[in-house]
Write an enzyme that holds these catalytic residues in place. Sequence first.
Site, PDB file in Angstrom:
ATOM      1  N   LYS A  12       0.765  -1.180   0.000  1.00  0.00           N
ATOM      2  CA  LYS A  12       0.017  -0.107   0.055  1.00  0.00           C
ATOM      3  C   LYS A  12       0.915   1.213  -0.048  1.00  0.00           C
ATOM      4  CE  LYS A  12       0.760   1.576   4.248  1.00  0.00           C
ATOM      5  NZ  LYS A  12       1.632   2.556   4.716  1.00  0.00           N
ATOM      6  N   PRO A  95       9.772  -3.929  -0.427  1.00  0.00           N
ATOM      7  CA  PRO A  95      10.951  -3.563   0.261  1.00  0.00           C
ATOM      8  C   PRO A  95      10.467  -3.648   1.832  1.00  0.00           C
ATOM      9  CG  PRO A  95      10.757  -2.271  -1.683  1.00  0.00           C
ATOM     10  CD  PRO A  95       9.816  -3.094  -1.493  1.00  0.00           C
ATOM     11  N   VAL A  96      11.428  -4.102   2.629  1.00  0.00           N
ATOM     12  CA  VAL A  96      11.100  -4.138   4.019  1.00  0.00           C
ATOM     13  C   VAL A  96      11.521  -2.910   4.797  1.00  0.00           C
ATOM     14  CG1 VAL A  96      11.679  -5.603   6.177  1.00  0.00           C
ATOM     15  CG2 VAL A  96      11.792  -6.790   4.101  1.00  0.00           C
ATOM     16  N   ALA A  98       9.687   0.052   4.652  1.00  0.00           N
ATOM     17  CA  ALA A  98       9.779   0.958   3.619  1.00  0.00           C
ATOM     18  C   ALA A  98       8.610   1.941   3.747  1.00  0.00           C
ATOM     19  CB  ALA A  98      10.145   0.372   2.179  1.00  0.00           C
ATOM     20  N   ASP A 137      -2.238  -1.757  10.131  1.00  0.00           N
ATOM     21  CA  ASP A 137      -2.308  -1.615   8.523  1.00  0.00           C
ATOM     22  C   ASP A 137      -3.157  -2.968   8.064  1.00  0.00           C
ATOM     23  OD1 ASP A 137      -1.234   0.824   8.634  1.00  0.00           O
ATOM     24  OD2 ASP A 137       0.694   0.366   7.962  1.00  0.00           O
TER      25      ASP A 137
HETATM   26  P1  ATP Z   1       4.122  -0.235   7.641  1.00  0.00           P
HETATM   27  O1  ATP Z   1       4.011   0.595   6.392  1.00  0.00           O
HETATM   28  O2  ATP Z   1       2.684  -0.957   8.016  1.00  0.00           O
HETATM   29  O3  ATP Z   1       4.546   0.819   8.748  1.00  0.00           O
HETATM   30  P2  ATP Z   1       6.853  -0.991   6.906  1.00  0.00           P
HETATM   31  O4  ATP Z   1       6.299  -1.266   5.299  1.00  0.00           O
HETATM   32  O5  ATP Z   1       7.219   0.066   7.293  1.00  0.00           O
HETATM   33  O6  ATP Z   1       5.269  -0.940   7.520  1.00  0.00           O
HETATM   34  P3  ATP Z   1       7.434  -3.647   7.141  1.00  0.00           P
HETATM   35  O7  ATP Z   1       7.929  -4.160   5.737  1.00  0.00           O
HETATM   36  O8  ATP Z   1       6.272  -4.499   7.290  1.00  0.00           O
HETATM   37  O9  ATP Z   1       7.522  -2.197   7.269  1.00  0.00           O
HETATM   38  O10 ATP Z   1       8.596  -4.240   8.124  1.00  0.00           O
HETATM   39  C1  ATP Z   1       8.863  -3.755   9.381  1.00  0.00           C
HETATM   40  C2  ATP Z   1       9.485  -4.984  10.316  1.00  0.00           C
HETATM   41  O11 ATP Z   1       8.527  -5.971  10.443  1.00  0.00           O
HETATM   42  C3  ATP Z   1      10.711  -5.533   9.641  1.00  0.00           C
HETATM   43  O12 ATP Z   1      11.760  -4.841  10.116  1.00  0.00           O
HETATM   44  C4  ATP Z   1      10.439  -6.739   9.900  1.00  0.00           C
HETATM   45  O13 ATP Z   1      11.431  -7.330  10.828  1.00  0.00           O
HETATM   46  C5  ATP Z   1       9.156  -7.073  10.821  1.00  0.00           C
HETATM   47  N1  ATP Z   1       8.253  -8.139   9.951  1.00  0.00           N
HETATM   48  C6  ATP Z   1       7.703  -9.092  10.402  1.00  0.00           C
HETATM   49  N2  ATP Z   1       7.042  -9.632   9.459  1.00  0.00           N
HETATM   50  C7  ATP Z   1       7.243  -9.377   8.430  1.00  0.00           C
HETATM   51  C8  ATP Z   1       6.946  -9.762   7.165  1.00  0.00           C
HETATM   52  N3  ATP Z   1       5.999 -10.825   6.778  1.00  0.00           N
HETATM   53  N4  ATP Z   1       7.357  -8.877   6.091  1.00  0.00           N
HETATM   54  C9  ATP Z   1       8.119  -7.876   6.117  1.00  0.00           C
HETATM   55  N5  ATP Z   1       8.622  -7.599   7.618  1.00  0.00           N
HETATM   56  C10 ATP Z   1       8.039  -8.184   8.737  1.00  0.00           C
END
Ligand code: ATP
EC number: 2.7.1.148
Length: 291
Positions: A12, A95-96, A98, A137
Amino acid sequence: MRKNIILKAPAKVNLTLDVKGKRSDGYHELETVMHQVNLLDIIRISQGTGGIQIKSNSSLIPTNEENLAYQAAEMILGEYAHKEGVEIYIEKNIPVGAGLAGGSTDAAAVIQGINQLCDLGLEEEELLEMAARIGSDVAFCLAGGSKLARGRGEILSNLPQRMIPYIILVKPHFQLSTAEVYRELDLTQVEEFPDNVAFLAAWEAYDIINIAGNMRNVLETVSIRKYPEIAAIKAELIRTGALNALMSGSGPSVMGIFMEEEQALKAREQFRTRYQEVFLLSSYVSTKSEE
Ligand code: ATP
């Protein structure tokens, strides 16, 4: 009962993100427009011999109970099918860390997938309630499409489906912690708040220029202070022809909205010389799950 199921788990972006204040439970009161884009994790869930096993092509995510997909499986199996075991494979393309809800969308897909795999027959309302308990989310990721989200992000209002044809998304080389960004938010420092009424009017009218023109995110105040590179990416996206550019969620991903494919392709080429994670995306149109 089926043997396995494969689901798409879309990322998203937040097209607007406003924080109305801090609540007594410690969460922030949000008003944000969330929109799914066609950047997809692929989730395969198979019947297991017992317990929950997570595997992934990515070494950046946990494979134990810290994974949101694990927590989702644990919750739905624990409440409705405690004798079943599952193996979950996460093909991670989002991307993680992100600001793209990568973990949340995996969790949402697991809730939907186990409901189907184990023939639980749970209604959308029950699935959404579980989703909201896992994370702010997750309910949006389960509902999908475009929504105005309030509360912690779990109170969802439907918005009409609108197609944004060309989105260039740039993920810089660093990650940001959502919790930390919210902790450091000081609303008195925010210069520009979103005008969600104006944004929603533009959305309703499918007026791309004013949709782009009304994109604002109060969390940029914090994330840009920590990493000025985010502002530089925004400016560069606009220089390359984007109608506007905005950080998604707590960042650090930045998206630019383009009218012309040619300009979007050129921008992608330009950013790819310096960034590994650059995507040309459009809105995600759901085709639900495939077997
Ligand atoms: P949001 O936008 O919901 O705040 P994000 O995109 O910033 O999330 P994620 O990619 O969901 O962040 O990852 C945040 C942390 O969650 C990562 O550092 C990771 O260790 C943990 N995590 C747990 N499960 C997952 C998963 N299935 N995929 C990615 N990260 C995960």
